[in-house]
Motif scaffolding. Structure first.
Motif, PDB file in Angstrom:
ATOM      1  N   GLN A 113      -9.610  -0.404  30.822  1.00 13.87           N
ATOM      2  CA  GLN A 113      -8.674  -0.015  29.774  1.00 13.87           C
ATOM      3  C   GLN A 113      -7.479   0.659  30.447  1.00 13.87           C
ATOM      4  OE1 GLN A 113     -10.235   2.536  26.756  1.00 13.87           O
ATOM      5  NE2 GLN A 113     -11.210   3.906  28.174  1.00 13.87           N
ATOM      6  N   GLU A 114      -6.350   0.667  29.774  1.00  6.44           N
ATOM      7  CA  GLU A 114      -5.071   1.000  30.397  1.00  6.44           C
ATOM      8  C   GLU A 114      -5.015   2.374  31.061  1.00  6.44           C
ATOM      9  OE1 GLU A 114      -1.822   0.271  27.680  1.00  6.44           O
ATOM     10  OE2 GLU A 114      -2.796  -1.566  26.992  1.00  6.44           O
ATOM     11  N   ALA A 115      -5.509   3.411  30.410  1.00  5.26           N
ATOM     12  CA  ALA A 115      -5.429   4.753  30.990  1.00  5.26           C
ATOM     13  C   ALA A 115      -6.239   4.841  32.278  1.00  5.26           C
ATOM     14  CB  ALA A 115      -5.901   5.803  29.986  1.00  5.26           C
ATOM     15  N   ASP A 116      -7.379   4.186  32.318  1.00  8.29           N
ATOM     16  CA  ASP A 116      -8.212   4.209  33.517  1.00  8.29           C
ATOM     17  C   ASP A 116      -7.571   3.396  34.643  1.00  8.29           C
ATOM     18  OD1 ASP A 116     -11.079   5.521  32.756  1.00  8.29           O
ATOM     19  OD2 ASP A 116     -10.154   4.549  31.036  1.00  8.29           O
ATOM     20  N   ARG A 117      -6.937   2.284  34.292  1.00  6.39           N
ATOM     21  CA  ARG A 117      -6.215   1.480  35.288  1.00  6.39           C
ATOM     22  C   ARG A 117      -5.088   2.307  35.907  1.00  6.39           C
ATOM     23  NH1 ARG A 117      -3.897  -2.550  32.294  1.00  6.39           N
ATOM     24  NH2 ARG A 117      -5.980  -3.334  31.899  1.00  6.39           N
ATOM     25  N   LEU A 118      -4.378   3.065  35.077  1.00  2.31           N
ATOM     26  CA  LEU A 118      -3.320   3.949  35.561  1.00  2.31           C
ATOM     27  C   LEU A 118      -3.898   5.038  36.462  1.00  2.31           C
ATOM     28  CD1 LEU A 118      -0.354   4.866  35.524  1.00  2.31           C
ATOM     29  CD2 LEU A 118      -0.869   6.106  33.400  1.00  2.31           C
ATOM     30  N   LEU A 119      -5.017   5.615  36.079  1.00  2.04           N
ATOM     31  CA  LEU A 119      -5.674   6.639  36.894  1.00  2.04           C
ATOM     32  C   LEU A 119      -6.040   6.090  38.268  1.00  2.04           C
ATOM     33  CD1 LEU A 119      -6.964   9.434  37.259  1.00  2.04           C
ATOM     34  CD2 LEU A 119      -9.012   8.523  36.133  1.00  2.04           C
ATOM     35  N   ILE A 120      -6.577   4.881  38.307  1.00  2.00           N
ATOM     36  CA  ILE A 120      -6.930   4.257  39.592  1.00  2.00           C
ATOM     37  C   ILE A 120      -5.693   4.099  40.456  1.00  2.00           C
ATOM     38  CG2 ILE A 120      -7.713   2.107  40.670  1.00  2.00           C
ATOM     39  CD1 ILE A 120      -9.654   1.854  38.238  1.00  2.00           C
ATOM     40  N   ALA A 121      -4.614   3.605  39.864  1.00  2.00           N
ATOM     41  CA  ALA A 121      -3.380   3.385  40.628  1.00  2.00           C
ATOM     42  C   ALA A 121      -2.798   4.693  41.154  1.00  2.00           C
ATOM     43  CB  ALA A 121      -2.350   2.665  39.763  1.00  2.00           C
ATOM     44  N   LEU A 122      -2.819   5.743  40.339  1.00  2.00           N
ATOM     45  CA  LEU A 122      -2.209   7.016  40.728  1.00  2.00           C
ATOM     46  C   LEU A 122      -3.041   7.800  41.727  1.00  2.00           C
ATOM     47  CD1 LEU A 122      -0.850   8.255  37.278  1.00  2.00           C
ATOM     48  CD2 LEU A 122       0.471   7.339  39.200  1.00  2.00           C
ATOM     49  N   THR A 123      -4.335   7.557  41.760  1.00  2.00           N
ATOM     50  CA  THR A 123      -5.215   8.361  42.622  1.00  2.00           C
ATOM     51  C   THR A 123      -5.852   7.534  43.725  1.00  2.00           C
ATOM     52  OG1 THR A 123      -7.129   8.035  41.183  1.00  2.00           O
ATOM     53  CG2 THR A 123      -5.745   9.955  40.739  1.00  2.00           C
ATOM     54  N   ARG A 124      -5.313   6.400  44.036  1.00  2.00           N
ATOM     55  CA  ARG A 124      -5.915   5.487  45.009  1.00  2.00           C
ATOM     56  C   ARG A 124      -6.246   6.173  46.338  1.00  2.00           C
ATOM     57  NH1 ARG A 124      -8.776   0.921  45.190  1.00  2.00           N
ATOM     58  NH2 ARG A 124      -8.148  -0.441  46.860  1.00  2.00           N
ATOM     59  N   LEU A 125      -5.314   6.903  46.905  1.00  2.00           N
ATOM     60  CA  LEU A 125      -5.578   7.551  48.195  1.00  2.00           C
ATOM     61  C   LEU A 125      -6.629   8.649  48.075  1.00  2.00           C
ATOM     62  CD1 LEU A 125      -1.989   7.746  49.705  1.00  2.00           C
ATOM     63  CD2 LEU A 125      -3.824   6.141  50.268  1.00  2.00           C
ATOM     64  N   GLU A 126      -6.561   9.422  46.981  1.00  2.00           N
ATOM     65  CA  GLU A 126      -7.557  10.482  46.797  1.00  2.00           C
ATOM     66  C   GLU A 126      -8.951   9.888  46.626  1.00  2.00           C
ATOM     67  OE1 GLU A 126      -4.681  10.327  45.229  1.00  2.00           O
ATOM     68  OE2 GLU A 126      -3.695  12.272  45.322  1.00  2.00           O
TER      69      GLU A 126
END
Length: 147
Positions: A113-126
């Motif tokens: 779902q969109e919010a989780d996809r955004l979370l993955i993209a924003l926190t990829r390095l972490e």
């Protein structure tokens, strides 16, 4: 705005994803488990309660990631993500139809779902910091029948 918490639950080098039911507002999409913060509840209290209710396990929050806001059009959510380690209990789904354990290289495969996809993209390095060795748990189990 709806305030929700989610848990990025790591276990033996994999990250947990859960799939919503077909009759929900995000049918059959994958997400990180969690839910709405109740009135008078802190985000930490919420994540413990939600994971216990949804998965039947106790988690230990180890880190709090920066919250993000996402507008779905029909609703706006503020997502408070926690990085958690799971306890030893067996997962028991009560709110979702399936779960999977993902390696870092598999994060792009589910229909998030969109919010989780955004979370993955924003926190990829972490996120990569928390990935470790693989385990062999394929994780597509359902709860045993309960009386």
């Amino acid at each position: 705005m709806i305030e929700v918490c989610c848990a990025l639950i790591f276990h033996q080098g994999r990250l947990l994803a859960v799939q919503r039911h077909a009759d929900t507002d995000h049918p059959n999409q994958w997400e990180f488990p969690g839910g709405k913060i109740e009135v008078g509840e802190t985000a930490v209290e919420c994540i413990g309660r939600e994971i216990q209710e949804e998965l039947g396990i106790v988690v230990r929050p180890e880190a709090f990631l920066y919250p993000l806001v996402h507008d779905y059009g029909s609703k706006q959510v503020k997502l408070y993500p926690f990085v958690c380690q799971r306890g030893m209990q067996e997962l028991c789904l009560t709110e979702h139809q399936r779960y999977i354990w993902l390696n870092a290289s598999e994060l792009g495969q589910p229909d998030w779902q969109e919010a989780d996809r955004l979370l993955i993209a924003l926190t990829r390095l972490e996120q990569l910091h928390w990935f470790g060795q693989d385990d062999e748990d394929g994780g597509k189990k359902q709860c045993p029948a309960q009386d």
